[in-house]
Motif scaffolding. Structure first.
Motif, PDB file in Angstrom:
ATOM      1  N   SER A  41       0.847  -1.189   0.000  1.00 43.65           N
ATOM      2  CA  SER A  41       0.000   0.000   0.000  1.00 43.65           C
ATOM      3  C   SER A  41       0.879   1.234   0.000  1.00 43.65           C
ATOM      4  O   SER A  41       1.884   1.296   0.712  1.00 43.65           O
ATOM      5  CB  SER A  41      -0.891   0.019   1.246  1.00 43.65           C
ATOM      6  N   TYR A  42       0.489   2.217  -0.798  1.00 41.71           N
ATOM      7  CA  TYR A  42       1.263   3.452  -0.928  1.00 41.71           C
ATOM      8  C   TYR A  42       0.473   4.640  -0.399  1.00 41.71           C
ATOM      9  O   TYR A  42      -0.751   4.648  -0.406  1.00 41.71           O
ATOM     10  CB  TYR A  42       1.603   3.716  -2.402  1.00 41.71           C
ATOM     11  N   ARG A  43       1.203   5.652   0.002  1.00 41.87           N
ATOM     12  CA  ARG A  43       0.619   6.955   0.327  1.00 41.87           C
ATOM     13  C   ARG A  43       0.866   7.817  -0.902  1.00 41.87           C
ATOM     14  O   ARG A  43       2.020   8.077  -1.266  1.00 41.87           O
ATOM     15  CB  ARG A  43       1.280   7.547   1.568  1.00 41.87           C
ATOM     16  N   LEU A  44      -0.217   8.248  -1.553  1.00 43.90           N
ATOM     17  CA  LEU A  44      -0.120   8.895  -2.850  1.00 43.90           C
ATOM     18  C   LEU A  44      -0.692  10.302  -2.834  1.00 43.90           C
ATOM     19  O   LEU A  44      -1.684  10.572  -2.159  1.00 43.90           O
ATOM     20  CB  LEU A  44      -0.887   8.073  -3.896  1.00 43.90           C
ATOM     21  N   VAL A  56     -12.856   9.140  -9.622  1.00 47.95           N
ATOM     22  CA  VAL A  56     -12.674   7.823 -10.238  1.00 47.95           C
ATOM     23  C   VAL A  56     -11.285   7.272  -9.911  1.00 47.95           C
ATOM     24  O   VAL A  56     -11.144   6.122  -9.465  1.00 47.95           O
ATOM     25  CB  VAL A  56     -12.884   7.905 -11.770  1.00 47.95           C
ATOM     26  N   ILE A  57     -10.242   8.079 -10.118  1.00 49.54           N
ATOM     27  CA  ILE A  57      -8.876   7.613  -9.854  1.00 49.54           C
ATOM     28  C   ILE A  57      -8.697   7.291  -8.379  1.00 49.54           C
ATOM     29  O   ILE A  57      -8.121   6.258  -8.021  1.00 49.54           O
ATOM     30  CB  ILE A  57      -7.843   8.644 -10.329  1.00 49.54           C
ATOM     31  N   GLU A  62      -7.912   3.580  -3.904  1.00 50.91           N
ATOM     32  CA  GLU A  62      -8.323   3.177  -2.557  1.00 50.91           C
ATOM     33  C   GLU A  62      -8.824   1.737  -2.540  1.00 50.91           C
ATOM     34  O   GLU A  62      -8.639   1.039  -1.549  1.00 50.91           O
ATOM     35  CB  GLU A  62      -9.367   4.151  -2.006  1.00 50.91           C
ATOM     36  N   ARG A  63      -9.432   1.299  -3.633  1.00 48.38           N
ATOM     37  CA  ARG A  63      -9.868  -0.096  -3.731  1.00 48.38           C
ATOM     38  C   ARG A  63      -8.672  -1.039  -3.646  1.00 48.38           C
ATOM     39  O   ARG A  63      -8.787  -2.164  -3.170  1.00 48.38           O
ATOM     40  CB  ARG A  63     -10.632  -0.302  -5.038  1.00 48.38           C
TER      41      ARG A  63
END
Length: 165
Positions: A41-44, A56-57, A62-63
């Motif tokens: 998991s990344y922090r973006l 949408v993105i 997050e999904r």
């Protein structure tokens, strides 16, 4: 000609139902298109001025379990980067005020030796020279809208892992 059938069921004041049945073979499973592990998991930081596109993105990311901070322009992105750490930036090229190319250059200018924040361009532009311009500005990946979750995940993983696209 294909050995199928078409059925119509209609009731006055209730509508119609059409059924099309075709004896098609189930397609073979599609193998993943990338060799890069994406289970982290990344922090973006998502820099996108269109709220619908951003929603949408963000939903796609997050999904996949990523934490997303969304800002609507380049100056807000620079402010976020000044006080918070991120694993990567997803950057629209056409932003109000300062465009994505300039924001990428500013991010690169502010990096210290040994630092490299992955930046992935996400754009609706269709020009053939845009990807080269994005890479020249310091971006690590390039995606054209509309995009799928698989494309987004793959480009992100390649950029974070330093794999050339």
């Amino acid at each position: 000609m294909m050995g199928g059938s078409i059925e119509l069921e209609s009731r006055l004041a209730h509508g119609s139902t059409f059924r099309v049945r075709l004896p098609l073979a189930e397609p073979p499973p599609v193998a993943p298109a990338m060799d890069v592990a994406t289970d982290r998991s990344y922090r973006l930081l998502l820099v996108e001025d269109d709220s619908i596109v951003a929603t949408v993105i963000r939903g796609l990311l997050e999904r996949e379990g990523h934490a997303v901070v969304h800002v609507i322009n380049g100056l807000a992105a620079l402010a976020e980067l000044a006080h918070a750490g991120f694993d990567a930036v997803l950057l629209d090229l056409d932003l109000p005020g300062v465009d994505g190319f300039q924001i990428a250059r500013l991010i690169r200018q502010r990096e210290h030796a040994g630092q490299h924040l992955p930046i992935v361009a996400v754009t609706a532009r269709s020009g053939s020279e845009d990807e080269a311009k994005a890479r020249a500005a310091g971006m690590d990946g390039f995606l054209r809208k509309p995009l799928s979750g698989e494309q987004l995940t793959g480009a992100l993983a390649r950029a974070v892992n330093g794999v050339p696209a």
